[in-house]
Design a protein around this motif. Structure first.
Motif, PDB file in Angstrom:
ATOM      1  N   VAL A 134       1.329  -1.598   0.234  1.00 14.82           N
ATOM      2  CA  VAL A 134      -0.061  -0.157   0.056  1.00 14.82           C
ATOM      3  C   VAL A 134       0.999   1.150  -0.438  1.00 14.82           C
ATOM      4  N   ASP A 135       2.248   1.201   1.108  1.00 20.26           N
ATOM      5  CA  ASP A 135       2.430   2.272   1.022  1.00 20.26           C
ATOM      6  C   ASP A 135       3.950   3.118  -0.812  1.00 20.26           C
ATOM      7  N   SER A 136       3.780   1.397  -0.926  1.00 23.10           N
ATOM      8  CA  SER A 136       5.336   1.621  -1.821  1.00 23.10           C
ATOM      9  C   SER A 136       3.607   1.774  -3.578  1.00 23.10           C
ATOM     10  N   CYS A 137       3.053   1.262  -3.587  1.00 26.72           N
ATOM     11  CA  CYS A 137       2.263   1.361  -4.666  1.00 26.72           C
ATOM     12  C   CYS A 137       1.997   2.952  -5.087  1.00 26.72           C
ATOM     13  N   PRO A 138       2.686   3.369  -6.127  1.00 24.10           N
ATOM     14  CA  PRO A 138       2.745   4.996  -6.586  1.00 24.10           C
ATOM     15  C   PRO A 138       2.005   5.508  -7.140  1.00 24.10           C
ATOM     16  N   GLU A 139       0.783   4.461  -7.498  1.00 22.07           N
ATOM     17  CA  GLU A 139      -1.295   5.040  -7.510  1.00 22.07           C
ATOM     18  C   GLU A 139      -2.097   4.751  -6.928  1.00 22.07           C
ATOM     19  N   GLN A 140      -1.434   4.170  -5.765  1.00 26.25           N
ATOM     20  CA  GLN A 140      -2.677   3.984  -4.129  1.00 26.25           C
ATOM     21  C   GLN A 140      -3.024   3.351  -4.963  1.00 26.25           C
ATOM     22  N   ALA A 141      -3.404   2.022  -5.989  1.00 29.35           N
ATOM     23  CA  ALA A 141      -4.184   1.860  -6.074  1.00 29.35           C
ATOM     24  C   ALA A 141      -4.107   0.599  -5.457  1.00 29.35           C
ATOM     25  N   ILE A 142      -3.720  -0.235  -4.397  1.00 29.67           N
ATOM     26  CA  ILE A 142      -4.011  -1.428  -3.200  1.00 29.67           C
ATOM     27  C   ILE A 142      -4.588  -0.924  -1.553  1.00 29.67           C
ATOM     28  N   ILE A 143      -5.475  -1.567  -1.842  1.00 31.49           N
ATOM     29  CA  ILE A 143      -6.382  -1.789  -0.624  1.00 31.49           C
ATOM     30  C   ILE A 143      -6.379  -2.716   0.363  1.00 31.49           C
ATOM     31  N   ILE A 144      -5.614  -2.334   1.705  1.00 29.95           N
ATOM     32  CA  ILE A 144      -5.848  -3.705   2.865  1.00 29.95           C
ATOM     33  C   ILE A 144      -6.804  -3.540   3.810  1.00 29.95           C
ATOM     34  N   GLU A 145      -7.664  -4.956   3.718  1.00 26.04           N
ATOM     35  CA  GLU A 145      -8.708  -4.513   4.923  1.00 26.04           C
ATOM     36  C   GLU A 145      -8.058  -6.052   5.960  1.00 26.04           C
ATOM     37  N   GLU A 146      -7.753  -5.433   7.236  1.00 25.47           N
ATOM     38  CA  GLU A 146      -7.235  -6.879   8.026  1.00 25.47           C
ATOM     39  C   GLU A 146      -8.761  -7.675   8.171  1.00 25.47           C
ATOM     40  N   LYS A 147      -8.603  -8.540   8.348  1.00 29.55           N
ATOM     41  CA  LYS A 147     -10.156  -9.150   8.553  1.00 29.55           C
ATOM     42  C   LYS A 147     -10.106 -10.667   9.253  1.00 29.55           C
ATOM     43  N   VAL A 148     -10.604 -11.656   8.464  1.00 29.08           N
ATOM     44  CA  VAL A 148     -10.728 -12.857   8.928  1.00 29.08           C
ATOM     45  C   VAL A 148     -11.329 -13.918   8.191  1.00 29.08           C
ATOM     46  N   SER A 149     -11.302 -14.464   7.067  1.00 34.30           N
ATOM     47  CA  SER A 149     -11.474 -15.236   6.470  1.00 34.30           C
ATOM     48  C   SER A 149     -11.402 -16.469   5.621  1.00 34.30           C
ATOM     49  N   GLN A 150     -12.812 -16.873   5.388  1.00 33.29           N
ATOM     50  CA  GLN A 150     -11.835 -18.766   4.575  1.00 33.29           C
ATOM     51  C   GLN A 150     -10.514 -17.700   3.559  1.00 33.29           C
ATOM     52  N   VAL A 151     -10.193 -18.507   2.664  1.00 36.52           N
ATOM     53  CA  VAL A 151      -9.288 -18.280   2.027  1.00 36.52           C
ATOM     54  C   VAL A 151      -9.754 -18.436   0.206  1.00 36.52           C
ATOM     55  N   PHE A 152      -9.584 -17.379  -0.105  1.00 34.84           N
ATOM     56  CA  PHE A 152     -10.380 -17.256  -1.305  1.00 34.84           C
ATOM     57  C   PHE A 152      -8.989 -16.669  -2.289  1.00 34.84           C
ATOM     58  N   ASP A 153      -8.986 -16.518  -3.602  1.00 30.59           N
ATOM     59  CA  ASP A 153      -7.573 -15.993  -4.946  1.00 30.59           C
ATOM     60  C   ASP A 153      -9.065 -15.124  -5.571  1.00 30.59           C
ATOM     61  N   VAL A 154      -8.137 -13.555  -5.640  1.00 30.95           N
ATOM     62  CA  VAL A 154      -8.494 -13.499  -6.794  1.00 30.95           C
ATOM     63  C   VAL A 154      -7.738 -12.962  -7.808  1.00 30.95           C
ATOM     64  N   HIS A 155      -8.659 -13.064  -8.966  1.00 34.09           N
ATOM     65  CA  HIS A 155      -8.515 -12.725 -10.039  1.00 34.09           C
ATOM     66  C   HIS A 155      -8.674 -11.537 -11.250  1.00 34.09           C
ATOM     67  N   TYR A 156      -7.569 -10.784 -11.208  1.00 35.70           N
ATOM     68  CA  TYR A 156      -7.754  -9.395 -12.825  1.00 35.70           C
ATOM     69  C   TYR A 156      -7.351 -10.046 -13.975  1.00 35.70           C
ATOM     70  N   PRO A 157      -8.096  -9.735 -14.830  1.00 31.67           N
ATOM     71  CA  PRO A 157      -7.194  -9.609 -16.266  1.00 31.67           C
ATOM     72  C   PRO A 157      -6.570  -9.381 -17.261  1.00 31.67           C
ATOM     73  N   ILE A 158      -5.555  -9.298 -18.035  1.00 30.89           N
ATOM     74  CA  ILE A 158      -4.664  -8.476 -17.980  1.00 30.89           C
ATOM     75  C   ILE A 158      -5.071  -8.667 -19.790  1.00 30.89           C
ATOM     76  N   TYR A 159      -4.848  -7.296 -20.479  1.00 33.50           N
ATOM     77  CA  TYR A 159      -5.594  -7.280 -21.951  1.00 33.50           C
ATOM     78  C   TYR A 159      -3.467  -6.816 -22.519  1.00 33.50           C
ATOM     79  N   GLN A 160      -3.559  -7.565 -23.171  1.00 33.83           N
ATOM     80  CA  GLN A 160      -2.648  -7.292 -23.864  1.00 33.83           C
ATOM     81  C   GLN A 160      -3.221  -6.620 -25.649  1.00 33.83           C
ATOM     82  N   LYS A 161      -2.378  -4.982 -25.662  1.00 31.52           N
ATOM     83  CA  LYS A 161      -1.860  -4.306 -26.656  1.00 31.52           C
ATOM     84  C   LYS A 161      -1.437  -3.805 -27.170  1.00 31.52           C
ATOM     85  N   ILE A 162      -1.596  -3.098 -28.023  1.00 23.35           N
ATOM     86  CA  ILE A 162      -0.605  -1.831 -29.371  1.00 23.35           C
ATOM     87  C   ILE A 162      -0.977  -0.466 -28.876  1.00 23.35           C
ATOM     88  N   CYS A 163      -0.170  -0.180 -28.873  1.00 26.36           N
ATOM     89  CA  CYS A 163      -0.414   1.253 -28.508  1.00 26.36           C
ATOM     90  C   CYS A 163      -0.155   2.126 -29.600  1.00 26.36           C
TER      91      CYS A 163
END
Length: 304
Positions: free
Chosen positions: A243-272
């Motif tokens: 969170v501290d190091s992200c230059p865009e302040q794009a990461i959010i952390i919330e401290e709470k207990v939960s069962q393990v789960f993955d988060v997946h964001y798709p990435i798109y490959q493009k030509i500028c």
């Protein structure tokens, strides 16, 4: 100094802050949990680096328990446990993390003949019991009944066994202190592999896939590949370095207990279309690469 003197000196130890401390890894780190919990004011922050004063430190272990990345090395104080019950013989009440680790090692009750001592620790016990409920476990039992350690009569065979165990314990204490450091045992994630104690998410409108978070995270919670940005927070200790190091302040952390789960964001490959270079993005509707987008923004009337 002779060999005996060097050996005796090696049995002593001082708490030390390791290079794995988030403030050692990045000048952007704002973590000061060790500083906040030290009632002896034995920890100071000099040029963004925490320093422990040996003269002030009483080796209570509070900073060790508070450090999210186990970067404070030392020997965590022992607790009195009898018949799976934590016996509170001092006013130094355990932290929530310590109680959860004790629970995982079989402790199910907390007892003290001093009601005030338990009342002082009520907030910690309540929070620990709340987390145990979320972990699907039974809560700690709490008692102020008089505690008497029953005497045991040993047979001759049992007596030799006790002597053997005590001699082994003595030998363990007679080795250099650094061999006995146990700070790495304070990682909750290792004891509860089916749960996570923090939730991470990414603001896809801000993230530029610079990979700073992936590079700095020693817990390997963030993985960026050609096809996706995956987050596995099971081992996350909420150190906030990403969170501290992200230059865009794009990461959010919330401290709470939960069962393990993955988060997946798709990435798109493009030509500028502006610079003609390939680029990756989390936004399907992006039309230009980050560099060209920022350059255009800098030259636009809004920034003049």
């Amino acid at each position: 100094m002779g060999l005996l003197g060097k050996w005796i000196e090696s049995l002593d130890y001082q708490f030390e802050i390791l290079p794995t401390c988030t403030r050692h890894k990045s000048p952007r780190s704002t973590c000061q949990r060790c500083f906040d919990v030290c009632k002896e004011a034995a920890i100071s922050i000099d040029h963004n680096i925490p320093i422990i004063s040996p003269k002030k430190c009483i080796e209570c272990g509070k900073c060790m328990a508070a450090c999210p990345v186990q970067a404070i090395a030392g020997i965590f104080p022992k607790r009195t446990v009898v018949n799976n019950t934590l016996v509170m013989t001092s006013a130094d009440f355990p932290t929530v993390k310590e109680l959860l680790l004790l629970y995982k090692n079989g402790v199910r009750g907390i007892i003290s003949e001093n009601p005030e001592r338990l009342e002082d620790g009520k907030e910690v016990i309540d929070l620990a019991n709340s987390m145990l409920e979320q972990l699907g476990e039974e809560p700690f039992t709490v008692s102020t009944d008089p505690f008497e350690k029953a005497e045991k009569v040993y047979s001759r065979r049992e007596l030799f066994s006790v002597w053997h165990q005590e001699s082994q314990s003595l030998m363990k204490q007679a080795v250099p202190a650094k061999w006995r450091f146990n700070h790495t045992q304070l990682d909750l994630a290792k004891y509860y592999p089916d749960f996570q104690f923090a939730t991470l998410s990414v603001d896809t409108k801000k993230c530029t896939l610079c990979k700073t978070c992936e590079f700095l995270c020693e817990k390997n919670c963030l993985t960026i590949s050609e096809t996706g940005f995956t987050i596995n927070a099971q081992s996350c200790s909420a150190c906030q370095l990403c969170v501290d190091s992200c230059p865009e302040q794009a990461i959010i952390i919330e401290e709470k207990v939960s069962q393990v789960f993955d988060v997946h964001y798709p990435i798109y490959q493009k030509i500028c279309p502006v610079c003609g270079q390939p680029y990756a993005t989390l936004r399907e509707d992006d039309q230009k690469c980050v560099a060209c987008t920022k350059q255009e923004g800098f030259l636009s009337p809004v920034y003049i």
